[in-house]
Design an enzyme around this catalytic site. Structure first.
Site, mmCIF file in Angstrom:
data_model
loop_
_atom_site.group_PDB
_atom_site.id
_atom_site.type_symbol
_atom_site.label_atom_id
_atom_site.label_comp_id
_atom_site.label_asym_id
_atom_site.label_seq_id
_atom_site.Cartn_x
_atom_site.Cartn_y
_atom_site.Cartn_z
ATOM 1 N N ASP A 45 0.804 -1.223 0.000
ATOM 2 C CA ASP A 45 0.000 0.000 0.000
ATOM 3 C C ASP A 45 0.834 1.269 0.000
ATOM 4 O O ASP A 45 0.383 2.304 -0.496
ATOM 5 C CB ASP A 45 -0.911 0.039 1.240
ATOM 6 C CG ASP A 45 -1.854 -1.143 1.317
ATOM 7 O OD1 ASP A 45 -2.222 -1.668 0.251
ATOM 8 O OD2 ASP A 45 -2.217 -1.539 2.444
ATOM 9 N N GLU B 119 5.961 11.426 8.407
ATOM 10 C CA GLU B 119 5.849 11.388 6.943
ATOM 11 C C GLU B 119 4.657 10.537 6.514
ATOM 12 O O GLU B 119 3.949 10.875 5.557
ATOM 13 C CB GLU B 119 7.142 10.855 6.322
ATOM 14 C CG GLU B 119 8.396 11.656 6.657
ATOM 15 C CD GLU B 119 8.278 13.143 6.357
ATOM 16 O OE1 GLU B 119 7.510 13.524 5.458
ATOM 17 O OE2 GLU B 119 8.943 13.938 7.041
#
Length: 613
Positions: free
Chosen positions: A288, A338
């Protein structure tokens, strides 16, 4: 009465306080030496499994600051996917992929007994190594390299000498990509953070180690692997409050050279890495999201860079971050930050709060480790789930755990069990029959905003009050544990005493936009400043067409660059433009902002409400 075997490893506990020592995290000025005692009470059936080296749950006792603490640990069963693989390259450039067995791993999450706000992320592979939060302070623990000794060092993060005190920051790259499924239109409803947080989601995660990182660690892939497992265990702990699991699907070492051009520009490196992932990696390994970890020092003290709101996209569901510290928890926080951008979360502004001095999405790395997201982050994540509908996060990867017969009463939810609240004497779950590990026949629900004592709340019970003029209150339906999805008033309804019009559940006002961009020192917005947008220069314009900056027509000038009145250290600036050279599209007036009576901004034009909506 369940038969229980009590296993105790008794070790002398002599806390010793030292003045200075060199540990894996660096030079530590003040520390304690402790000898943890492992005390495990498990059902006989659960521990007599010869193929299992590490128990699912453990307890350790030791002292901190002269006070006894009990550390409860539970194995992180979502750390790896079943098809986890590792890739490296031979001297002649051949790709070599293996599938190592990591079925019985040694990475745990935990808490300190009698401290409701405590957390822990621990590796128990060779002694106890990791960190825990106790009474609001972060402690690190690691075994000392003393032969035939169980000695560990425990020390506060603040006692580690810091070599580089320069301010480190995160970059963020915004995307305008179109998802495979169209983004939901503004008129559709938002779902609540409560609903989404408590629905399990999975980010099947891939990490690439560049050659600089590989060389920095003496080409020791085993040591890097362990370091990454410890780091990702902490990332999983950080995302647990939102019920997000980040299992590792693959790890790749660029042992013979980088497969992209890793340069000091984080922006260029991220673009190259995203393109490589789309073109190469996804054709080899389903996942993913992927991040590159590098030993390259990025320009402008940047620690990492990621695309915003890009989860599940073939190119943009990526990030790059720097191996910037010997302290594993700090690199884990950088990665969690992040990854937060990929989940649609922007940097915190001064008005955002959490329970610590700084939150995960602060644009600068705090001098104290934080593992909490702010209230702003939660709202943005909620909106991302609804607007982008990232379907790749819904599928649950197969677990790697050894499949063993379920043991009712061990407090762990296993296959064929509906619940497990421990022994009948210790069970505190009114919904669970402790003897059978099945829910009572009368149970309607176990948890949720509209669930009370295992039954649905009455229809009409308020479960979410209206937040503001543009939001609507929601009530329980009487036949669901979930509060209905969060609805909001139609776009164009007046809000904030007629200063604005509702847009996608918010009331966009230029004053609030200025404060979000510049902080609390904004004192107002002077409308005459917007005439600068007629210039069509570097920062003053209404929109771009084929890369060309189009000056605003007088009627549209309030829909271009945002200007704020700002006061700091006694200086007053009346027409300060919200502009950043490297992100020049930020700082424009938001869509839906009122630009006249019955008019709002839409794509750089000031248009009538009936045209906009």
């Amino acid at each position: 009465m369940m038969q229980v075997l009590l296993v105790t490893i008794c070790l002398a506990v002599f806390p010793y306080q030292g003045s200075s020592i060199i540990l894996e995290s660096g030079n530590v000025n003040d520390y304690e030496i402790v000898y943890p005692q492992k005390v495990t009470a498990l059902p006989i059936e659960a521990i007599l499994q010869p193929e299992q080296k590490y128990e699912d749950a453990m307890q350790y006792e030791f002292e901190v600051n002269g006070e006894p603490v009990v550390l409860h640990l539970e194995k992180n069963k979502n750390l790896f996917t079943k098809d986890y693989s590792e890739t490296h390259y031979s001297p002649d450039g051949r790709e070599i992929t293996t599938k190592p067995l990591i079925e019985d791993h040694c990475y745990y999450h935990g808490r300190i007994q009698n401290d409701a706000h405590s957390t822990a992320s621990i590796s128990a592979c060779n002694g106890l190594k990791g960190h825990f939060k106790l009474q609001g302070e972060t402690y690190l623990i690691e075994p000392l390299k003393i032969p035939d000794s169980e000695a560990h060092a425990v020390y506060k993060y603040e006692n580690i000498e810091k070599e580089d005190e320069a301010l480190k920051m995160c970059g963020v790259k915004h995307t305008n990509w179109e998802s495979d499924e169209p983004i939901k239109e503004a008129s559709q409803l938002f779902a609540t953070s409560e609903q989404h947080r408590f629905r399990e989601r999975y980010i099947e995660f891939f990490i690439v180690v560049d050659q600089r990182m590989y060389n920095k660690h003496n080409n020791d892939s085993a040591a890097i692997r362990t370091w990454i497992f410890e780091m990702l265990n902490t990332v999983n702990e950080i995302y647990l409050p939102w019920n997000i699991h980040v299992p590792l699907v693959g790890l790749e070492f660029w042992t013979q050279g980088d497969l992209i051009n890793v340069v000091s520009s984080a922006d260029k490196t991220l673009d190259s890495f995203g393109e490589w992932r789309r073109r190469d990696l996804l054709n080899r390994k389903a996942h993913d999201n992927a991040h590159l970890i590098t030993a390259m020092h990025f320009d402008a003290q940047t620690l990492g860079l990621a695309y915003t709101g890009s989860m599940c996209h073939p190119k943009y569901s990526t990030g790059v971050f720097q191996d910037s510290s010997e302290i594993n928890i700090f690199v884990a926080i950088t990665l969690a930050h992040e990854l937060g951008h990929n989940l649609g979360i922007s940097h915190d502004v001064p008005s955002c709060t959490c329970q610590t001095k700084a939150c995960i999405m602060s644009p600068y790395l705090s001098d104290q480790p934080t593992k909490l997201f702010s209230n702003c982050s939660e709202i943005q994540y909620e909106r991302f789930l609804t607007q982008r509908n990232p379907k790749c996060m819904i599928n649950k990867p197969l677990r790697t755990d050894i499949i063993s017969p379920p043991v009712c009463g061990n407090g762990l939810l296993e296959r064929e069990e509906e619940c497990d609240c421990g022994s009948p004497e210790n069970c505190r779950d009114p919904c669970c029959d402790a003897a059978s590990c099945k829910l009572h026949s009368w149970v309607e629900c176990e948890s949720g905003e509209c669930c009370d004592q295992c039954r649905f709340k009455r229809a009409g019970t308020l479960c979410r009050p209206a937040r503001d003029d543009c939001d609507m209150a929601e009530s329980c339906s009487g036949h669901s544990a979930d509060c209905p999805i969060d609805g909001f008033h139609a776009n164009g309804q007046p809000c904030s005493h007629n200063l604005g019009y509702c847009y996608n559940g918010k009331c966009p006002l230029t004053l609030y936009q200025c404060r979000a961009f510049l902080g609390k020192d904004v004192v107002g917005v002077q409308e005459s400043c917007f005439q600068y947008n007629r210039l069509g220069n570097t920062y003053a314009y209404c929109r771009k067409e084929n890369g060309r900056k189009i000056p605003c027509a007088p009627k549209d000038e309030k829909c271009g660059r945002l200007y704020c009145s700002y006061k700091s250290f006694g200086d007053y600036i009346s027409c300060l433009p919200c502009y950043r050279a490297n992100e020049e599209d930020k700082g424009m007036v938001d869509e839906g902002t009122k630009c006249g009576e019955g008019k709002v901004c839409s794509n750089g034009y000031c248009v009538d409400l009936n045209v906009a909506y």
